[in-house]
Design a protein around this motif. Structure first.
Motif, PDB file in Angstrom:
ATOM      1  N   ASN A 129      -9.311   0.449  -3.604  1.00 19.37           N
ATOM      2  CA  ASN A 129      -9.803  -0.912  -3.432  1.00 19.37           C
ATOM      3  C   ASN A 129     -10.924  -1.255  -4.396  1.00 19.37           C
ATOM      4  OD1 ASN A 129      -8.674  -2.823  -1.531  1.00 19.37           O
ATOM      5  ND2 ASN A 129      -8.905  -1.217  -0.012  1.00 19.37           N
ATOM      6  N   LEU A 130     -11.509  -0.244  -5.014  1.00 23.22           N
ATOM      7  CA  LEU A 130     -12.580  -0.487  -5.978  1.00 23.22           C
ATOM      8  C   LEU A 130     -12.023  -0.991  -7.302  1.00 23.22           C
ATOM      9  CD1 LEU A 130     -14.734   2.689  -5.246  1.00 23.22           C
ATOM     10  CD2 LEU A 130     -15.215   0.357  -4.516  1.00 23.22           C
ATOM     11  N   VAL A 131     -10.747  -0.777  -7.509  1.00 21.30           N
ATOM     12  CA  VAL A 131     -10.108  -1.244  -8.738  1.00 21.30           C
ATOM     13  C   VAL A 131      -9.481  -2.616  -8.451  1.00 21.30           C
ATOM     14  CG1 VAL A 131      -8.418  -0.700 -10.529  1.00 21.30           C
ATOM     15  CG2 VAL A 131      -9.591   1.151  -9.307  1.00 21.30           C
ATOM     16  N   PRO A 132      -9.941  -3.652  -9.173  1.00 18.23           N
ATOM     17  CA  PRO A 132      -9.460  -5.010  -8.862  1.00 18.23           C
ATOM     18  C   PRO A 132      -7.938  -5.131  -8.825  1.00 18.23           C
ATOM     19  CG  PRO A 132     -11.259  -5.103 -10.449  1.00 18.23           C
ATOM     20  CD  PRO A 132     -10.940  -3.647 -10.234  1.00 18.23           C
ATOM     21  N   LEU A 133      -7.276  -4.477  -9.770  1.00 19.41           N
ATOM     22  CA  LEU A 133      -5.817  -4.573  -9.834  1.00 19.41           C
ATOM     23  C   LEU A 133      -5.165  -3.957  -8.600  1.00 19.41           C
ATOM     24  CD1 LEU A 133      -3.515  -5.425 -11.815  1.00 19.41           C
ATOM     25  CD2 LEU A 133      -3.446  -3.041 -12.523  1.00 19.41           C
ATOM     26  N   TYR A 134      -5.679  -2.808  -8.207  1.00 19.56           N
ATOM     27  CA  TYR A 134      -5.126  -2.129  -7.033  1.00 19.56           C
ATOM     28  C   TYR A 134      -5.468  -2.891  -5.763  1.00 19.56           C
ATOM     29  CZ  TYR A 134      -4.646   1.783 -10.291  1.00 19.56           C
ATOM     30  OH  TYR A 134      -4.337   2.575 -11.349  1.00 19.56           O
ATOM     31  N   ARG A 135      -6.645  -3.528  -5.776  1.00 20.32           N
ATOM     32  CA  ARG A 135      -7.053  -4.295  -4.596  1.00 20.32           C
ATOM     33  C   ARG A 135      -6.067  -5.437  -4.354  1.00 20.32           C
ATOM     34  NH1 ARG A 135     -12.604  -4.852  -5.303  1.00 20.32           N
ATOM     35  NH2 ARG A 135     -12.283  -6.665  -6.583  1.00 20.32           N
ATOM     36  N   GLN A 136      -5.649  -6.076  -5.445  1.00 19.05           N
ATOM     37  CA  GLN A 136      -4.652  -7.148  -5.332  1.00 19.05           C
ATOM     38  C   GLN A 136      -3.366  -6.626  -4.707  1.00 19.05           C
ATOM     39  OE1 GLN A 136      -3.802  -9.154  -9.008  1.00 19.05           O
ATOM     40  NE2 GLN A 136      -5.948  -9.579  -9.405  1.00 19.05           N
ATOM     41  N   LEU A 137      -2.970  -5.450  -5.188  1.00 19.92           N
ATOM     42  CA  LEU A 137      -1.736  -4.843  -4.699  1.00 19.92           C
ATOM     43  C   LEU A 137      -1.846  -4.517  -3.210  1.00 19.92           C
ATOM     44  CD1 LEU A 137       0.974  -3.685  -6.015  1.00 19.92           C
ATOM     45  CD2 LEU A 137      -0.142  -1.487  -5.837  1.00 19.92           C
ATOM     46  N   LEU A 138      -2.987  -3.956  -2.838  1.00 17.03           N
ATOM     47  CA  LEU A 138      -3.174  -3.565  -1.435  1.00 17.03           C
ATOM     48  C   LEU A 138      -3.329  -4.786  -0.532  1.00 17.03           C
ATOM     49  CD1 LEU A 138      -5.535  -0.500  -1.923  1.00 17.03           C
ATOM     50  CD2 LEU A 138      -3.153  -0.436  -1.230  1.00 17.03           C
ATOM     51  N   ASN A 139      -3.849  -5.874  -1.101  1.00 21.39           N
ATOM     52  CA  ASN A 139      -3.926  -7.099  -0.311  1.00 21.39           C
ATOM     53  C   ASN A 139      -2.537  -7.662  -0.064  1.00 21.39           C
ATOM     54  OD1 ASN A 139      -6.664  -7.139   0.023  1.00 21.39           O
ATOM     55  ND2 ASN A 139      -7.071  -8.437  -1.747  1.00 21.39           N
ATOM     56  N   LYS A 140      -1.682  -7.465  -1.064  1.00 22.50           N
ATOM     57  CA  LYS A 140      -0.319  -7.972  -0.949  1.00 22.50           C
ATOM     58  C   LYS A 140       0.485  -7.125   0.038  1.00 22.50           C
ATOM     59  CE  LYS A 140       3.408  -9.504  -3.964  1.00 22.50           C
ATOM     60  NZ  LYS A 140       4.011  -9.295  -5.288  1.00 22.50           N
ATOM     61  N   TYR A 141       0.203  -5.829   0.022  1.00 25.39           N
ATOM     62  CA  TYR A 141       0.902  -4.922   0.935  1.00 25.39           C
ATOM     63  C   TYR A 141      -0.119  -4.201   1.808  1.00 25.39           C
ATOM     64  CZ  TYR A 141       4.645  -5.645  -2.454  1.00 25.39           C
ATOM     65  OH  TYR A 141       5.567  -6.200  -3.287  1.00 25.39           O
ATOM     66  N   PRO A 142      -0.604  -4.880   2.845  1.00 30.26           N
ATOM     67  CA  PRO A 142      -1.651  -4.244   3.673  1.00 30.26           C
ATOM     68  C   PRO A 142      -1.166  -2.992   4.391  1.00 30.26           C
ATOM     69  CG  PRO A 142      -1.140  -6.505   4.432  1.00 30.26           C
ATOM     70  CD  PRO A 142      -0.228  -6.219   3.307  1.00 30.26           C
ATOM     71  N   ASP A 143       0.137  -2.862   4.556  1.00 28.65           N
ATOM     72  CA  ASP A 143       0.666  -1.700   5.254  1.00 28.65           C
ATOM     73  C   ASP A 143       1.032  -0.564   4.314  1.00 28.65           C
ATOM     74  OD1 ASP A 143       0.434  -2.980   7.706  1.00 28.65           O
ATOM     75  OD2 ASP A 143       2.382  -3.950   7.484  1.00 28.65           O
ATOM     76  N   ALA A 144       0.643  -0.691   3.063  1.00 28.31           N
ATOM     77  CA  ALA A 144       0.994   0.318   2.076  1.00 28.31           C
ATOM     78  C   ALA A 144       0.497   1.694   2.520  1.00 28.31           C
ATOM     79  CB  ALA A 144       0.388  -0.047   0.725  1.00 28.31           C
ATOM     80  N   LYS A 145       1.365   2.676   2.286  1.00 30.04           N
ATOM     81  CA  LYS A 145       0.990   4.044   2.646  1.00 30.04           C
ATOM     82  C   LYS A 145       0.510   4.765   1.400  1.00 30.04           C
ATOM     83  CE  LYS A 145       4.515   4.456   5.997  1.00 30.04           C
ATOM     84  NZ  LYS A 145       5.906   4.913   5.958  1.00 30.04           N
ATOM     85  N   VAL A 146      -0.668   5.244   1.464  1.00 27.87           N
ATOM     86  CA  VAL A 146      -1.240   5.968   0.330  1.00 27.87           C
ATOM     87  C   VAL A 146      -1.206   7.447   0.656  1.00 27.87           C
ATOM     88  CG1 VAL A 146      -3.252   6.207  -1.151  1.00 27.87           C
ATOM     89  CG2 VAL A 146      -2.745   4.019  -0.107  1.00 27.87           C
ATOM     90  N   SER A 147      -0.616   8.200  -0.225  1.00 31.78           N
ATOM     91  CA  SER A 147      -0.580   9.635   0.031  1.00 31.78           C
ATOM     92  C   SER A 147      -1.771  10.292  -0.627  1.00 31.78           C
ATOM     93  CB  SER A 147       0.721  10.241  -0.476  1.00 31.78           C
ATOM     94  OG  SER A 147       0.779  10.118  -1.868  1.00 31.78           O
ATOM     95  N   SER A 148      -2.098  11.452  -0.140  1.00 26.09           N
ATOM     96  CA  SER A 148      -3.240  12.170  -0.676  1.00 26.09           C
ATOM     97  C   SER A 148      -3.033  12.426  -2.166  1.00 26.09           C
ATOM     98  CB  SER A 148      -3.415  13.486   0.052  1.00 26.09           C
ATOM     99  OG  SER A 148      -3.777  13.232   1.378  1.00 26.09           O
ATOM    100  N   PRO A 149      -4.105  12.358  -2.918  1.00 24.50           N
ATOM    101  CA  PRO A 149      -3.994  12.440  -4.366  1.00 24.50           C
ATOM    102  C   PRO A 149      -3.458  13.792  -4.860  1.00 24.50           C
ATOM    103  CG  PRO A 149      -6.280  12.529  -3.689  1.00 24.50           C
ATOM    104  CD  PRO A 149      -5.495  12.229  -2.458  1.00 24.50           C
ATOM    105  N   LEU A 150      -2.714  13.694  -5.942  1.00 26.67           N
ATOM    106  CA  LEU A 150      -2.198  14.897  -6.600  1.00 26.67           C
ATOM    107  C   LEU A 150      -2.764  14.909  -8.008  1.00 26.67           C
ATOM    108  CD1 LEU A 150       1.516  14.183  -5.748  1.00 26.67           C
ATOM    109  CD2 LEU A 150       0.170  15.954  -4.651  1.00 26.67           C
TER     110      LEU A 150
END
Ligand SMILES: [Zn+2]
Length: 111
Positions: free
Chosen positions: A88-109
């Motif tokens: 969410n700190l990245v503006p581009l990703y924040r837009q994406l997450l706002n568009k898909y609030p139910d997005a599932k984020v997996s633990s980082p690899l």
């Protein structure tokens, strides 16, 4: 990114925004029954003929989102909630997450 430290380290957070869901275009058995009861075999035939193609609604929208995070901060990103907060700190990703609030984020690899 998180603490402001300069780093070349980055992680890849796989974010699943949407899964494709395939819907059968064929009518249910009760639609055939209804057609038969109202119009006889003719009704059932009409229902069968009106059967469409299988529709695919939506697409797999899974994005590997690169995130620049220093080694120390990577250790803090242990749960999907924390990863999401970091994205969410990245503006581009924040837009994406706002568009898909139910997005599932997996633990980082590590990439
Ligand atoms: Zn850091």
């Amino acid at each position: 990114m998180l603490c402001g430290a300069r780093t070349d380290a980055s992680i890849c957070c796989t974010t699943e925004c949407e899964r494709a869901c395939v819907q059968s275009g064929r009518p249910s058995w009760w639609v055939y029954l209804y057609g038969y009861l109202t119009l006889g075999w003719f009704g059932a035939t009409v229902v069968g003929a009106s059967a469409g193609e299988d529709k695919e609604s939506g697409k797999d929208r899974i994005f590997p989102l690169p995130l620049r995070v220093c080694g120390a901060c990577q250790k803090r990103l242990t749960s999907p909630t924390e990863v999401k907060a970091a994205l969410n700190l990245v503006p581009l990703y924040r837009q994406l997450l706002n568009k898909y609030p139910d997005a599932k984020v997996s633990s980082p690899l590590a990439p």
